[in-house]
Design an enzyme around this catalytic site. Sequence first.
Site, PDB file in Angstrom:
ATOM      1  N   ASP A   1     -10.166  -1.398  -4.419  1.00  0.00           N
ATOM      2  CA  ASP A   1     -11.361  -0.627  -4.050  1.00  0.00           C
ATOM      3  C   ASP A   1     -11.770   0.216  -5.260  1.00  0.00           C
ATOM      4  OD1 ASP A   1      -9.733   1.613  -4.098  1.00  0.00           O
ATOM      5  OD2 ASP A   1     -10.134   2.224  -2.032  1.00  0.00           O
ATOM      6  N   HIS A   2     -12.714   1.130  -5.050  1.00  0.00           N
ATOM      7  CA  HIS A   2     -13.218   1.942  -6.160  1.00  0.00           C
ATOM      8  C   HIS A   2     -12.143   2.866  -6.736  1.00  0.00           C
ATOM      9  CE1 HIS A   2     -13.771   3.959  -2.335  1.00  0.00           C
ATOM     10  NE2 HIS A   2     -13.709   5.116  -2.977  1.00  0.00           N
TER      11      HIS A   2
ATOM     12  N   ARG B   1      20.693 -13.622   5.070  1.00  0.00           N
ATOM     13  CA  ARG B   1      20.408 -12.711   6.195  1.00  0.00           C
ATOM     14  C   ARG B   1      18.956 -12.228   6.177  1.00  0.00           C
ATOM     15  NH1 ARG B   1      22.553  -9.944   2.059  1.00  0.00           N
ATOM     16  NH2 ARG B   1      21.960  -7.767   1.656  1.00  0.00           N
ATOM     17  N   HIS B   2      18.331 -12.256   5.005  1.00  0.00           N
ATOM     18  CA  HIS B   2      16.943 -11.780   4.916  1.00  0.00           C
ATOM     19  C   HIS B   2      15.963 -12.760   5.563  1.00  0.00           C
ATOM     20  CE1 HIS B   2      18.436  -8.551   2.516  1.00  0.00           C
ATOM     21  NE2 HIS B   2      18.973  -9.398   1.654  1.00  0.00           N
TER      22      HIS B   2
ATOM     23  N   HIS C   1      14.901  -8.855  -1.231  1.00  0.00           N
ATOM     24  CA  HIS C   1      15.137  -8.712   0.204  1.00  0.00           C
ATOM     25  C   HIS C   1      13.911  -9.047   1.062  1.00  0.00           C
ATOM     26  CE1 HIS C   1      18.742  -5.705  -0.206  1.00  0.00           C
ATOM     27  NE2 HIS C   1      18.859  -6.744  -1.012  1.00  0.00           N
TER      28      HIS C   1
ATOM     29  N   CYS D   1      -5.562   0.491  -4.508  1.00  0.00           N
ATOM     30  CA  CYS D   1      -6.544   1.477  -4.037  1.00  0.00           C
ATOM     31  C   CYS D   1      -6.125   2.823  -4.637  1.00  0.00           C
ATOM     32  CB  CYS D   1      -6.669   1.502  -2.517  1.00  0.00           C
ATOM     33  SG  CYS D   1      -5.251   2.133  -1.611  1.00  0.00           S
TER      34      CYS D   1
ATOM     35  N   THR E   1      -4.275   5.312  -3.559  1.00  0.00           N
ATOM     36  CA  THR E   1      -2.843   5.598  -3.376  1.00  0.00           C
ATOM     37  C   THR E   1      -1.990   4.351  -3.202  1.00  0.00           C
ATOM     38  OG1 THR E   1      -3.168   5.686  -1.000  1.00  0.00           O
ATOM     39  CG2 THR E   1      -3.368   7.784  -2.203  1.00  0.00           C
TER      40      THR E   1
HETATM   41  C1  RB5 Z   1     -10.732   6.003  -1.375  1.00  0.00           C
HETATM   42  O1  RB5 Z   1     -11.285   7.235  -1.693  1.00  0.00           O
HETATM   43  C2  RB5 Z   1      -9.269   6.166  -0.987  1.00  0.00           C
HETATM   44  O2  RB5 Z   1      -9.180   6.692   0.296  1.00  0.00           O
HETATM   45  C3  RB5 Z   1      -8.552   4.829  -1.076  1.00  0.00           C
HETATM   46  O3  RB5 Z   1      -8.666   4.349  -2.366  1.00  0.00           O
HETATM   47  C4  RB5 Z   1      -7.083   4.833  -0.759  1.00  0.00           C
HETATM   48  O4  RB5 Z   1      -6.415   5.816  -1.469  1.00  0.00           O
HETATM   49  C5  RB5 Z   1      -6.729   4.817   0.661  1.00  0.00           C
HETATM   50  O5  RB5 Z   1      -5.541   4.719   1.038  1.00  0.00           O
END
Ligand code: RB5
Length: 143
Positions: free
Chosen positions: A8-9, A132-133, A98, A65, A67
């Site tokens: 994403d952005h 096992r995995h 695993h 993304c 995070t």
């Molecule tokens: C976008 O602003 C942000 O929410 C997205 O990139 C991400 O971090 C969501 O989990």
Amino acid sequence: MKIALAADHGGFEMKNQIAQYLISKNFDVVDLGTNSSDSVDYPDFAQKVVQKLSTKEADLGILVCGTGIGISIAANRHKGIRAALLYDDYVAQVAKEHNNANVLCFGGRTMKIEDVLKRIDIFLAAKYEGGRHDRRLCKLDID
Ligand code: RB5
């Protein structure tokens, strides 16, 4: 190996850096966007990578993304997807050994590119241990 990437952005700059790195290592890369800082919805870009995996047009997915959390949640809603947020080097290794992860997720706003590239290398060098995995992976997809 064919690797499908999307972001994403919040992750597109890191996604582009990852793509360049993989191309320099002679991987076959499919870049599914996004390609600007214009706001988009991360589930749409997770879906693009999932689709390439489900049709076997890609062997591995990479999603970024802000995070890495939202896009990993989105990918993991799809049957057959094992998306792993590679937040450290140990996790990068065990995600292959695993979990036999088929999508790697990163945070464009929370991780350094040099750490991300190292974790991709660690993951690609690791081998799925099976045994096992296998039993545990079979229990992941519930209708
Ligand atoms: C976008 O602003 C942000 O929410 C997205 O990139 C991400 O971090 C969501 O989990």
